[in-house]
Structure formats: structure tokens, C-alpha cells
Write an enzyme that holds these catalytic residues in place. Structure first.
Site, PDB file in Angstrom:
ATOM      1  N   ASN A 297      56.039  56.739  40.968  1.00  0.00           N
ATOM      2  CA  ASN A 297      55.306  56.008  39.929  1.00  0.00           C
ATOM      3  C   ASN A 297      55.783  54.554  39.868  1.00  0.00           C
ATOM      4  OD1 ASN A 297      57.707  55.903  38.424  1.00  0.00           O
ATOM      5  ND2 ASN A 297      57.188  57.719  37.257  1.00  0.00           N
ATOM      6  N   ILE A 298      55.158  53.768  38.993  1.00  0.00           N
ATOM      7  CA  ILE A 298      55.468  52.334  38.933  1.00  0.00           C
ATOM      8  C   ILE A 298      56.923  52.067  38.574  1.00  0.00           C
ATOM      9  CG2 ILE A 298      53.096  51.677  38.412  1.00  0.00           C
ATOM     10  CD1 ILE A 298      54.017  51.143  35.498  1.00  0.00           C
TER      11      ILE A 298
ATOM     12  N   CYS B  70      45.609  59.095  41.235  1.00  0.00           N
ATOM     13  CA  CYS B  70      46.943  59.250  40.641  1.00  0.00           C
ATOM     14  C   CYS B  70      46.781  59.394  39.137  1.00  0.00           C
ATOM     15  CB  CYS B  70      47.853  58.080  41.010  1.00  0.00           C
ATOM     16  SG  CYS B  70      47.475  56.519  40.200  1.00  0.00           S
TER      17      CYS B  70
ATOM     18  N   GLY C  75      45.275  56.067  37.936  1.00  0.00           N
ATOM     19  CA  GLY C  75      44.237  55.562  38.817  1.00  0.00           C
ATOM     20  C   GLY C  75      44.361  54.116  39.236  1.00  0.00           C
ATOM     21  N   TRP C  76      45.388  53.399  38.768  1.00  0.00           N
ATOM     22  CA  TRP C  76      45.479  51.968  39.052  1.00  0.00           C
ATOM     23  C   TRP C  76      46.293  51.632  40.282  1.00  0.00           C
ATOM     24  CZ3 TRP C  76      42.141  49.168  36.631  1.00  0.00           C
ATOM     25  CH2 TRP C  76      41.740  49.515  35.347  1.00  0.00           C
ATOM     26  N   ASP C  77      47.299  52.381  40.574  1.00  0.00           N
ATOM     27  CA  ASP C  77      48.283  51.942  41.557  1.00  0.00           C
ATOM     28  C   ASP C  77      48.277  52.768  42.838  1.00  0.00           C
ATOM     29  OD1 ASP C  77      49.458  49.852  39.870  1.00  0.00           O
ATOM     30  OD2 ASP C  77      50.059  51.531  38.615  1.00  0.00           O
ATOM     31  N   ARG C  78      48.765  53.978  42.777  1.00  0.00           N
ATOM     32  CA  ARG C  78      48.865  54.805  43.980  1.00  0.00           C
ATOM     33  C   ARG C  78      47.495  55.110  44.559  1.00  0.00           C
ATOM     34  NH1 ARG C  78      52.649  58.783  40.816  1.00  0.00           N
ATOM     35  NH2 ARG C  78      51.321  57.883  39.216  1.00  0.00           N
TER      36      ARG C  78
ATOM     37  N   LYS D 265      45.919  45.902  37.931  1.00  0.00           N
ATOM     38  CA  LYS D 265      46.539  45.139  36.841  1.00  0.00           C
ATOM     39  C   LYS D 265      47.537  44.108  37.382  1.00  0.00           C
ATOM     40  CE  LYS D 265      46.295  49.062  33.677  1.00  0.00           C
ATOM     41  NZ  LYS D 265      47.102  49.903  32.784  1.00  0.00           N
TER      42      LYS D 265
END
Length: 176
Positions: A8-9, A69, A72-75, A111
Site C-alpha cells: 500500500n501507499i 486495489c 483504485g488510485w495507485d496499484r 492524486k
């Protein structure tokens, strides 16, 4: 359902910080040691391995795939854009790569402002949403470029320029 178990982030941010801190004292170490001790290269390897799994499902097993993910923004964006890069040679051209970044990162709504900490003072505490997701993706692309240099129309200097300007705030595209 195939769970890729990508970080995760928060894990990405922590690994990037460790790598950055190690790089400051890197005179006595090699990049490989620095990257491994901070966990950054392990995260890149996991991202690339997950991407290959999705490619295998699409090509070898001829099955539909839904990539998503937790938020839904990163991975999701990382994996989908790497899959497109691997499977479609258009995205390995200079123009195609710019289309890919615009389509999957900018237009999809990554983002950049939060992840790159635009507008945050360097002395202020870290925002929990800050994480170098785009930089991680560019590093994964860089690893592919190192392995298959003749498959790409662009070089690592182009990737470095994108990384620089994702954080520089010079162009509004990365502020969405």
C-alpha cells in the site's frame, strides 16, 4: 480471484524514505545493497511480478481480468499501465508513452497533489497520503527499459525528466 499482494501507499512511502536515507550515506555501499535494505527493490519486483501474472492471464489463458486495489488510485494504475506497456508496443513509443501517462495517470485521476505533496512545506510533517507511487511506476518502467532497451523508443533520461516534473510543480498536468 488473484490477489497480487502489492504494497500500500504507506509501505511504498516507508521503503522510499529508507532508500533515500541510505543513498545519502551510499559512498560505501552499492545501489543493490541500498535498495534491498530499504525494501524498495522488493516492491518494484512485486509490482513487476504482479504485472506479468496479469499479462499471463490475458495472453496465455485468454481470460478477462479486472484489476482493482482497495481504493483504485495507485496499484490499479501501476499494474494496468504496466500491462499496457508490455502488451502494446505503441505505448513503448515516445508518443504512446505520453498517451499512456495522460490516459491512465492524469485522466484517470491519480492524486498527484497528495502523493507528491504539492503545496506542502518541506518542514511540515508528512501527509499520510504522500507516497511516491508514480516514481515507483517509473522505476518499474526503468527496470524494463534496462532489460529490453531496443523495445523502447525513449531512454531513461526521459523517465528522469518525468520524475523530476511530477515533483517540480512546473506543469499543471501533474496537479490533478
Amino acid at each position: 480471484v488473484l490477489h497480487l499482494n502489492l504494497a500500500n501507499i504507506h509501505s511504498v512511502r516507508t521503503a522510499h524514505r529508507k532508500l533515500r536515507d541510505i543513498c545519502v550515506d551510499m559512498l560505501e555501499e552499492t545501489y543493490g545493497e541500498a535498495g534491498q535494505s530499504g525494501g524498495w527493490l522488493r516492491l518494484i519486483a512485486a509490482l513487476l511480478a504482479g504485472t506479468v501474472q496479469v499479462c499471463d492471464l490475458l495472453v496465455s489463458q485468454r481470460t478477462s481480468v479486472l484489476v482493482h486495489c482497495s481504493d483504485g488510485w495507485d496499484r490499479t494504475t501501476q499494474v494496468v499501465s504496466l500491462v499496457e506497456l508490455l502488451l502494446d508496443p505503441f505505448f513503448r513509443t515516445l508518443h504512446g508513452f505520453m498517451v499512456l501517462v495522460e490516459k491512465e495517470w492524469c485522466a484517470y485521476g491519480h492524486k498527484f497533489r497528495d502523493r507528491c505533496a504539492h503545496g506542502r512545506s518541506p518542514s511540515s510533517p508528512c501527509d499520510p497520503d504522500e507516497s511516491p507511487q508514480f516514481l515507483m511506476w517509473l522505476d518499474a518502467v526503468h527496470q524494463l527499459l534496462l532489460q529490453f532497451p531496443t523495445s523502447f523508443e525513449f531512454t531513461d533520461s526521459f523517465l528522469r525528466s518525468l520524475a523530476l516534473h511530477a515533483y517540480s510543480g512546473r506543469f499543471g498536468t501533474f496537479l490533478a
